[in-house]
Design an enzyme around this catalytic site. Structure first.
Site, mmCIF file in Angstrom:
data_model
loop_
_atom_site.group_PDB
_atom_site.id
_atom_site.type_symbol
_atom_site.label_atom_id
_atom_site.label_comp_id
_atom_site.label_asym_id
_atom_site.label_seq_id
_atom_site.Cartn_x
_atom_site.Cartn_y
_atom_site.Cartn_z
ATOM 1 N N GLY A 27 0.843 -1.185 -0.103
ATOM 2 C CA GLY A 27 0.080 -0.069 -0.026
ATOM 3 C C GLY A 27 0.816 1.254 -0.120
ATOM 4 N N THR A 30 1.205 3.165 -4.001
ATOM 5 C CA THR A 30 0.665 2.404 -5.309
ATOM 6 C C THR A 30 -1.090 2.060 -5.090
ATOM 7 O OG1 THR A 30 1.180 0.329 -4.536
ATOM 8 C CG2 THR A 30 2.734 1.239 -6.199
ATOM 9 N N GLY A 59 -2.596 -8.821 8.509
ATOM 10 C CA GLY A 59 -2.056 -8.799 9.957
ATOM 11 C C GLY A 59 -0.579 -8.996 9.680
ATOM 12 N N GLU A 93 4.136 -13.284 1.170
ATOM 13 C CA GLU A 93 3.117 -13.136 0.275
ATOM 14 C C GLU A 93 3.823 -13.775 -1.077
ATOM 15 O OE1 GLU A 93 -0.833 -10.704 -0.669
ATOM 16 O OE2 GLU A 93 0.972 -9.606 -1.539
#
Length: 367
Positions: A27, A30, A59, A93
């Site tokens: 975040g 972008t 989280g 991720e």
């Protein structure tokens, strides 16, 4: 031979592809500009899209829902911005994406691929801070876990930097988004390679606009029709790699046509691509062959070879036909089914094997 039904799946319960595209980003610089426009463009192109801040609780640690969402996405777009590596969440991720995703498209948003590959400039600064945090950790176990995680982050960054992607450093963002759309649509169509693309008009003509007289069955998300279409031999098609088809003579052949019904939840669309993903990889005499498809005007249609002698269910339900199933024939059927299942479970060349979860008499066909 046996068929793969709607209940078949790639190995593991979480491999049904529920989304077309998963968008990963950090975040800030972008999230409210480029990614918003990209997300809207993907949705506008009728691509079922999810991002890491939508429907997923963010989280400090990855949630189970995030892992499932990545696994269930057909493709992932990673927007690598200047502050991407500063987020341990994004790096975790990224490791998941590089582990589970077949199609990964990086977007270098005001950073260079070499910054990501060699972890220099903003990516180098971020990794130094992660290493400092690791060195400051007094718990030996946690420090070891963090050191191992950092190595995985670095490797994932090197891997994603080596992929073919898009550079946001030059040119208008509208053109960049168009390029990404064209790229992702082309990659998602990859599974359709080496399959004949039938015209909707030809299919409607062959079935008289899906008339009930041609209907031979129905599945969880579609109806199946028996009709005749012009076909090219699949071995010839594979050799041509989709080129010069107009020079090849086609033969009239009876086929099974599944007309998939889409619904508000998109389950029909998911099933359409799932069957293609599974059946395109199968070449075995005891597995029904997928011959082609049609995807015109939001219609989703799959074309299969036709089993002219019906299903085992037809024989078991008919006193006259069941007498044909002597013990030699029953043993032959069992061996053919076992050979087909063995092929699915152990001989698929791609990353994941296929599990058939709906073995029943109606799914055992006689050619």
């Amino acid at each position: 031979m046996i068929i793969l039904s709607e209940s078949s799946s790639l190995a593991g319960d979480n491999h049904h592809k529920l989304y077309d595209v998963y968008v990963s980003f950090q975040g800030g610089n972008t999230s409210h500009s480029f990614v918003d426009h990209l997300y809207k463009a993907l949705k506008g192109a009728n691509l079922n899209t999810i991002s890491d801040d939508q429907e997923i609780q963010r989280g400090l640690h990855l949630k189970r829902e995030l892992k499932i969402s990545i696994e269930r996405s057909r493709a992932c777009i990673i927007v690598l911005s200047e502050n991407y590596a500063s987020s341990s969440f994004c790096l975790d991720e990224l490791v998941l994406i590089m582990t589970f995703s077949y199609i990964v498209i990086p977007v270098f948003y005001h950073v260079k691929p070499k910054d990501v590959r060699f972890q220099i400039n903003s990516f180098g600064d971020a990794m130094i801070k992660h290493e400092q945090k690791m060195e400051a950790e007094t718990n030996v176990k946690k420090r070891s876990e963090l050191a191992n995680k950092i190595e995985k982050w670095k490797e994932a960054l090197r891997q994603v930097a080596d992929l073919k992607g898009h550079d946001a450093n030059d040119g208008p963002e509208t053109e960049l988004i168009k390029e990404i759309l064209d790229h992702i649509r082309g990659r998602l169509r990859g599974p359709l390679r080496n399959l004949i693309e039938f015209g909707l008009a030809d299919i409607k003509s062959a079935t008289e606009n899906f008339a009930e007289t041609y209907l031979i069955g129905s599945g969880g998300y579609g109806k199946v029709y028996k009709a005749e279409l012009n076909l090219i031999d699949r071995n010839i098609l594979l050799g041509l790699d989709g080129k010069n088809l107009e020079k090849i003579h086609m033969n009239r052949k009876t086929v099974a046509i599944k007309h998939i019904l889409n619904d508000e939840k998109g389950q029909g669309k998911q099933g359409f691509y799932l069957e293609i993903e599974m059946l395109r990889r199968c070449e075995h005499p005891n597995i029904v062959s997928l011959l082609g498809y049609c995807n015109e005007y939001s219609e989703m249609i799959l074309i299969y070879e036709f089993a002219s002698n019906g299903s085992l269910d037809d024989y078991l339900g008919c006193i006259k036909k069941v007498t044909y199933l002597n013990w030699n024939k029953r043993l032959e059927i069992c061996l053919d089914v076992a050979n087909g299942l063995d092929y699915l479970h152990t001989n698929i060349t791609d990353k994941e094997r296929i599990i058939h979860r709906d073995i029943k008499s109606a799914n055992i066909l006689f050619d």
